[in-house]
Design an enzyme around this catalytic site. Structure first.
Site, short mmCIF file in Angstrom:
data_model
loop_
_atom_site.label_atom_id
_atom_site.label_comp_id
_atom_site.label_asym_id
_atom_site.label_seq_id
_atom_site.Cartn_x
_atom_site.Cartn_y
_atom_site.Cartn_z
N SER A 1 4.95 5.25 -88.71
CA SER A 1 4.15 6.25 -88.01
C SER A 1 3.77 5.80 -86.59
O SER A 1 3.71 6.61 -85.68
CB SER A 1 2.89 6.59 -88.81
OG SER A 1 2.17 5.42 -89.13
N CYS B 1 5.11 10.76 -96.09
CA CYS B 1 4.75 9.36 -95.87
C CYS B 1 4.30 9.12 -94.41
O CYS B 1 3.19 9.50 -94.06
CB CYS B 1 5.90 8.46 -96.30
SG CYS B 1 5.36 6.80 -96.66
N ARG C 1 -3.52 3.80 -94.71
CA ARG C 1 -2.14 3.36 -94.48
C ARG C 1 -1.82 2.14 -95.35
O ARG C 1 -2.69 1.33 -95.62
CB ARG C 1 -1.97 2.93 -93.03
CG ARG C 1 -1.34 3.95 -92.16
CD ARG C 1 -1.08 3.36 -90.78
NE ARG C 1 0.23 2.79 -90.66
CZ ARG C 1 0.54 1.84 -89.78
NH1 ARG C 1 -0.38 1.34 -88.99
NH2 ARG C 1 1.77 1.38 -89.71
N ARG D 1 5.82 1.53 -99.13
CA ARG D 1 4.74 1.15 -98.20
C ARG D 1 3.89 2.39 -97.85
O ARG D 1 3.63 2.69 -96.69
CB ARG D 1 5.30 0.49 -96.93
CG ARG D 1 5.97 -0.85 -97.22
CD ARG D 1 6.41 -1.57 -95.96
NE ARG D 1 5.28 -1.80 -95.09
CZ ARG D 1 5.19 -1.38 -93.82
NH1 ARG D 1 6.17 -0.69 -93.28
NH2 ARG D 1 4.15 -1.67 -93.10
N HIS E 1 8.26 10.24 -101.39
CA HIS E 1 9.48 10.65 -100.69
C HIS E 1 10.31 11.63 -101.50
O HIS E 1 11.27 11.22 -102.17
CB HIS E 1 10.35 9.42 -100.42
CG HIS E 1 9.76 8.44 -99.48
ND1 HIS E 1 10.15 8.35 -98.17
CD2 HIS E 1 8.81 7.53 -99.65
CE1 HIS E 1 9.46 7.41 -97.57
NE2 HIS E 1 8.63 6.88 -98.44
N GLU F 1 12.51 13.45 -100.52
CA GLU F 1 13.88 13.47 -99.96
C GLU F 1 14.75 12.38 -100.59
O GLU F 1 15.97 12.37 -100.40
CB GLU F 1 13.84 13.33 -98.43
CG GLU F 1 13.55 11.95 -97.87
CD GLU F 1 12.08 11.53 -97.89
OE1 GLU F 1 11.26 12.21 -98.56
OE2 GLU F 1 11.75 10.51 -97.25
N1 GLN Z 1 3.96 2.32 -93.77
C1 GLN Z 1 4.55 3.31 -92.94
C2 GLN Z 1 3.58 3.75 -91.82
O1 GLN Z 1 2.47 3.36 -91.83
C3 GLN Z 1 4.94 4.53 -93.73
C4 GLN Z 1 6.03 4.16 -94.68
C5 GLN Z 1 6.99 5.26 -94.98
O2 GLN Z 1 7.07 6.27 -94.27
N2 GLN Z 1 7.78 5.06 -95.98
O3 GLN Z 1 3.97 4.46 -90.96
#
Ligand code: GLN
Length: 194
Positions: free
Chosen positions: A49, A79, A105, A133, A168, A170
């Site tokens: 992000s 995500c 996050r 994550r 996810h 996708e």
């Molecule tokens: N940890 C990522 C973030 O903070 C997000 C992880 C993901 O999109 N799979 O942006």
């Protein structure tokens, strides 16, 4: 119906594959002039992000996309995309900040950085959920509706035309969450046509 997929970084190709499977037209947004193509919905993919937020600003996509989302453009953030839409970000800085959710996050720590489960999704039923994550939604306010939870944490939510998942859809062989988003777009198009 045409869906734009933000393709600056991350897992945009997997979203495109899911849209192909559902027969939805789509194209990638990589730069400012891509906004000239008309589109009815937007997908913000997973990835990192902070990187996506920086690129959105550098490429001058931030303001126009934010304005369109605020004006009711249906948007689906997965995500990292969820983090981009959140008004409050624990462990990061808010970016588009259009949705009344507070997210944490990298909420699952290192050991549980990635995991798979199945859980109920509102109006859909049990769906496969891959977390990488991932953030979770620590709290919602305003008109936000929680759509799915895992271990007491909200992992999917909707606020009018904004849909987010911490997992996810996708990446699993199940198009139902994407179909749910396409139905949101279709409903918005019907409203606009009235
Ligand atoms: N940890 C990522 C973030 O903070 C997000 C992880 C993901 O999109 N799979 O942006």
């Amino acid at each position: 119906m045409t869906v734009a997929v933000l393709a600056l970084q991350g897992a945009f190709a997997e979203h495109a594959a899911m849209l192909d499977r559902l027969g939805a037209e789509h194209f990638e947004i990589r730069q400012f002039r891509d906004l000239e193509c008309p589109f009815d919905g937007l997908i913000l993919p997973s990835g990192e992000s902070t990187v996506m937020g920086k690129l959105l600003r550098d490429l001058e996509l931030f303001q126009p996309l934010r304005e369109r989302i605020q004006a009711g453009l249906p948007v689906f953030g997965t995500c990292a995309g969820l983090i981009l839409l959140a008004k409050e970000v624990d462990g990061g800085v808010p970016c588009l900040a259009t949705m009344d959710i507070a997210v944490k996050r990298n909420a699952y720590g290192r050991q549980l950085g990635s995991f798979y489960t199945e859980s109920d999704f509102w109006e859909i039923g049990s769906v496969p959920m891959t977390f990488i994550r991932a953030p979770y939604i620590a709290s919602v306010s305003g008109r936000v509706q929680a759509l799915a939870s895992v271990d007491g944490k909200i992992v999917a939510a909707r606020q009018e035309n904004q849909l987010v998942t911490a997992f996810h859809p996708e990446l699993n062989d199940d198009p139902r969450v994407h179909r749910y988003f396409l139905e949101m777009i279709a409903a918005q198009k019907r409203r606009r046509a009235l």
